[in-house]
Design a protein around this motif. Structure first.
Motif, PDB file in Angstrom:
ATOM      1  N   UNK A  52       3.350  -7.781  -6.283  1.00 12.74           N
ATOM      2  CA  UNK A  52       4.713  -8.237  -6.046  1.00 12.74           C
ATOM      3  C   UNK A  52       5.229  -7.894  -4.668  1.00 12.74           C
ATOM      4  N   UNK A  53       4.319  -7.607  -3.756  1.00 13.63           N
ATOM      5  CA  UNK A  53       4.716  -7.218  -2.405  1.00 13.63           C
ATOM      6  C   UNK A  53       3.661  -7.691  -1.419  1.00 13.63           C
ATOM      7  N   UNK A  54       4.113  -8.224  -0.298  1.00  9.24           N
ATOM      8  CA  UNK A  54       3.209  -8.592   0.790  1.00  9.24           C
ATOM      9  C   UNK A  54       3.401  -7.590   1.920  1.00  9.24           C
ATOM     10  N   UNK A  55       2.341  -6.884   2.243  1.00  9.03           N
ATOM     11  CA  UNK A  55       2.347  -5.938   3.356  1.00  9.03           C
ATOM     12  C   UNK A  55       1.594  -6.592   4.514  1.00  9.03           C
ATOM     13  N   UNK A 108       8.625  -8.327   0.929  1.00  5.25           N
ATOM     14  CA  UNK A 108       7.788  -8.285   2.135  1.00  5.25           C
ATOM     15  C   UNK A 108       8.031  -6.955   2.830  1.00  5.25           C
ATOM     16  N   UNK A 109       6.960  -6.271   3.203  1.00  2.00           N
ATOM     17  CA  UNK A 109       7.082  -5.000   3.925  1.00  2.00           C
ATOM     18  C   UNK A 109       6.287  -5.090   5.220  1.00  2.00           C
ATOM     19  N   UNK A 110       7.003  -4.979   6.327  1.00  5.53           N
ATOM     20  CA  UNK A 110       6.359  -5.059   7.640  1.00  5.53           C
ATOM     21  C   UNK A 110       5.741  -3.713   8.008  1.00  5.53           C
ATOM     22  N   UNK A 111       4.540  -3.771   8.567  1.00  2.00           N
ATOM     23  CA  UNK A 111       3.867  -2.588   9.103  1.00  2.00           C
ATOM     24  C   UNK A 111       3.384  -2.923  10.501  1.00  2.00           C
TER      25      UNK A 111
END
Length: 288
Positions: free
Chosen positions: A153-156, A218-221
């Motif tokens: 459920x998250x796009x890194x 969405x989590x930006x790295x």
């Protein structure tokens, strides 16, 4: 009837006798190019391991290429990855030597690392066209990113807040076939294709979440953090280092603009990202 109309009719008539080799015929763009080519009346010759073709084994190339009129080249590695220019150049030269007169290469918009591969195509001795594509919309539903969305459920991803005009691979396929069906009009040309609007990766994920009714994030790295995660998942160090360098440049904002290749060749607007999301959500690919 105008000269242009006459020429268009002649070119489209010629496609009925055209045999097109499609590399990556089961991939994100290749299978859609094959479908679009068949719909245009072309004879499609799939080039994949399932059909006896292997990019890494030159002894498999001639049988697939011999007697073909054109070929769509989509290398399984990134177009700018180490070794891709050599492989594409070798295949393109062999194709030209066997009488394949038209070659269309899938390249990447804004990717400086891809230029040696494009140059290798130009030097092969056949008429060539380069299609530089923006980031595929289908990358969210086909390939490694979809598992993160579906299962976690998250796009890194290392894209920050950069805006990208995500392009539908169906439009890429239609552009490739239109270029082939237009005689030599697009020979020696670089065509850039994108979607019709700019979205951040977070906004793209939000549109998927809204359509599916799921709480997706969405989590930006940083590219470096992403590279560390890749190696932890077993990606070889050399490949991870290449991807870190690629994302650090390709996702720096240089592609935050629209291109008119779809309208130029097809006479219509590109498919919107929202249309892609609705069509794809109906398949259940993002369901848990």
């Amino acid at each position: 009837m105008t000269d242009t109309t006459t020429r268009d009719a002649r070119d489209m008539q010629d496609t009925r006798d055209m045999t097109v080799v499609v590399t990556g015929a089961s991939g994100r763009t290749g299978r859609r190019v094959a479908d679009a080519a068949r719909a245009a009346g072309m004879r499609v010759r799939p080039a994949s391991r399932a059909h006896g073709f292997d990019w890494g084994d030159r002894s498999t190339w001639a049988d697939v290429l011999r007697g073909a009129d054109a070929a769509y080249l989509a290398h399984p590695s990134d177009v700018g990855a180490p070794g891709t220019a050599e492989a594409v150049g070798a295949l393109a030269r062999e194709a030209a030597g066997l009488g394949v007169r038209r070659l269309v290469l899938l390249s990447a918009r804004g990717e400086e690392q891809a230029r040696p591969t494009e140059e290798a195509l130009r030097d092969a001795g056949a008429d060539w066209t380069v299609v530089r594509a923006a980031w595929f919309a289908q990358n969210f539903s086909e390939g490694p990113l979809v598992a993160e969305l579906r299962e976690r459920g998250e796009l890194v991803f290392p894209a920050g807040e950069v805006r990208e005009p995500f392009v539908d691979t169906r439009d890429i396929a239609d552009v490739v076939v239109a270029a082939l069906a237009s005689g030599d009009r697009y020979a020696g040309r670089v065509l850039e294709v994108s979607g019709p609007r700019l979205l951040t990766f977070g906004e793209a994920v939000a549109e998927i979440a809204k359509e599916t009714g799921r709480a997706l994030a969405y989590r930006a790295v940083t590219p470096q953090e992403y590279g560390t995660a890749l190696t932890a998942f077993g990606v070889p160090d050399e490949e991870a280092a290449y991807l870190v360098d690629l994302f650090a440049t390709l996702l720096d904002g240089r592609n935050a603009h629209l291109s008119d290749g779809v309208r130029q060749l097809l006479g219509r607007s590109p498919r919107d990202f929202g249309d892609y999301v609705r069509d794809t959500a109906a398949t259940g690919v993002w369901d848990t």
